[in-house]
Design a protein around this motif. Sequence first.
Motif, PDB file in Angstrom:
ATOM      1  N   VAL A 204       0.929  -1.186   0.072  1.00 33.10           N
ATOM      2  CA  VAL A 204      -0.067  -0.136   0.094  1.00 33.10           C
ATOM      3  C   VAL A 204       0.768   1.112  -0.142  1.00 33.10           C
ATOM      4  CG1 VAL A 204      -1.622   1.351   1.425  1.00 33.10           C
ATOM      5  CG2 VAL A 204      -2.042  -0.948   1.177  1.00 33.10           C
ATOM      6  N   ASN A 205       1.936   1.133   0.569  1.00 36.01           N
ATOM      7  CA  ASN A 205       3.002   2.156   0.707  1.00 36.01           C
ATOM      8  C   ASN A 205       3.570   2.600  -0.827  1.00 36.01           C
ATOM      9  OD1 ASN A 205       2.623   2.414   3.259  1.00 36.01           O
ATOM     10  ND2 ASN A 205       4.673   1.716   4.160  1.00 36.01           N
TER      11      ASN A 205
ATOM     12  N   LEU B 290       1.966   1.888  -3.671  1.00 35.97           N
ATOM     13  CA  LEU B 290       1.027   2.288  -4.304  1.00 35.97           C
ATOM     14  C   LEU B 290       0.690   3.721  -4.011  1.00 35.97           C
ATOM     15  CD1 LEU B 290      -1.763  -0.463  -4.437  1.00 35.97           C
ATOM     16  CD2 LEU B 290      -0.309   0.213  -6.177  1.00 35.97           C
ATOM     17  N   ALA B 291       0.598   3.977  -2.794  1.00 38.75           N
ATOM     18  CA  ALA B 291       0.240   5.411  -2.324  1.00 38.75           C
ATOM     19  C   ALA B 291       1.301   6.567  -2.511  1.00 38.75           C
ATOM     20  CB  ALA B 291       0.286   5.307  -0.876  1.00 38.75           C
ATOM     21  N   LEU B 292       2.552   6.162  -2.620  1.00 35.55           N
ATOM     22  CA  LEU B 292       3.711   7.150  -3.186  1.00 35.55           C
ATOM     23  C   LEU B 292       3.503   7.228  -4.442  1.00 35.55           C
ATOM     24  CD1 LEU B 292       6.518   5.782  -0.862  1.00 35.55           C
ATOM     25  CD2 LEU B 292       5.621   8.009  -0.776  1.00 35.55           C
TER      26      LEU B 292
END
Lengths: 208, 208
Positions: free
Chosen positions: A152-153, A155-157
Amino acid sequence: MESPQNTEEKILDAARQVFHQKGFNGTRMQEIANLAGINKALLHYYFRNKESLFEKVFNETFARITSKMKEIFLSDMALLPKIENFVHFYIHFISHHSYVVHFIINAMYEKPEQLREIIVKQNILPELFLEKIRKQLKDEIGLEIDPLHIYVNILALAIFPVVAKPLLQSIFSLSDDRMAQFFEERKQIVPTFISNALQGYEKSTNVV
Amino acid sequence: MESPQNTEEKILDAARQVFHQKGFNGTRMQEIANLAGINKALLHYYFRNKESLFEKVFNETFARITSKMKEIFLSDMALLPKIENFVHFYIHFISHHSYVVHFIINAMYEKPEQLREIIVKQNILPELFLEKIRKQLKDEIGLEIDPLHIYVNILALAIFPVVAKPLLQSIFSLSDDRMAQFFEERKQIVPTFISNALQGYEKSTNVV
DNA sequence: ATTTGGTTTAACCAGGTGGTCAAAATTAAT
DNA sequence: ATTAATTTTGACCACCTGGTTAAACCAAAT
């Protein structure tokens, strides 16, 4: 981006453009018809109704994004180059199709019920994903950490700045050129940031 | 969350709920009226039209988010606790108002022209923000790095999962409980991740 | 009791929306 | 050339939408 031949493709091209920019509720069938250069009744001749046309566009768009995601993350590359690869591709692709991600997320909010099944239909193999990442984190970096958070990190970035682009651009008064440069920079900055973060866990025995 | 007294508040409460969930285009004035338990004409008695009602709700919502952002980032705390503070607050707030961020971003896509001025009107002091972060990165961690990227990274890690919540939940088949737990975990994981990443720059002389 | 002011309502309207239909135009088959 | 099937169209419809209006309601002041 060739000039489309048959009417069905013309319709789909037009529908994609309008749906991507305006979402389901914001889209008018008439606008799609105009953009495709045809009569509105013809839309309903090729596609039963607005819903089914939208569904077609959504499926296509979603598959386009997830297929590359699968390809990269399920490949045999090492984790860090894999992340670099992923970030490169997505920042490039998405910043050239700015509406796509917003379109996807928007669709989930506008029509969550109908779309869950669509997502399920395209098998995204999320367990495989996570398992592969978990194994690589352990084998290559020595980290026993929840792969979901790391994924998720990543993807987020990669994705968030593109979704929030209009917001960031307004708040920080960034020109279009500056914005393009910003995304270009992120292709390098994000992998470095992630790599640093992952290496950082080594010292502490941070098992989550 | 008290039961609202006067009609205007009842309307605003209802409008907020509906606009947040369905965006401008998806919202029907009738639905707001029903939810507020009043006649539709009364909406237009208190608020000229849909646009102005939406504007009111947007301003209010946007201010609510940015004011806390200002408060935290312009305070005199050290950078890392500041980040921790920020992440805590936002994951908490946002995961209890899941639609808010999507609402903000959505509004930027649906009505970009009108909303830029609104954003400008509320002075967000973005230069102060970045300058403060830049200084703290240099003084406290010894990093000379573009503060915009770091700031966007922080935002991304805190906010993106909430925006993408319905998507993540579908893809990874997470229950509501598991999802709540996931966000709870992130309050700790995200600051650690960021901290690790920033510390990681120290070794290399990575000046961007 | 009556007036006055703000508040609330039911009924209504013009314009837009997704969707239909029968007829016309085009293409393919005989 | 005629028929049959497909594709395209203009006109149309029922419904919904944001917004208006005139009348009713109601509290406070006289």
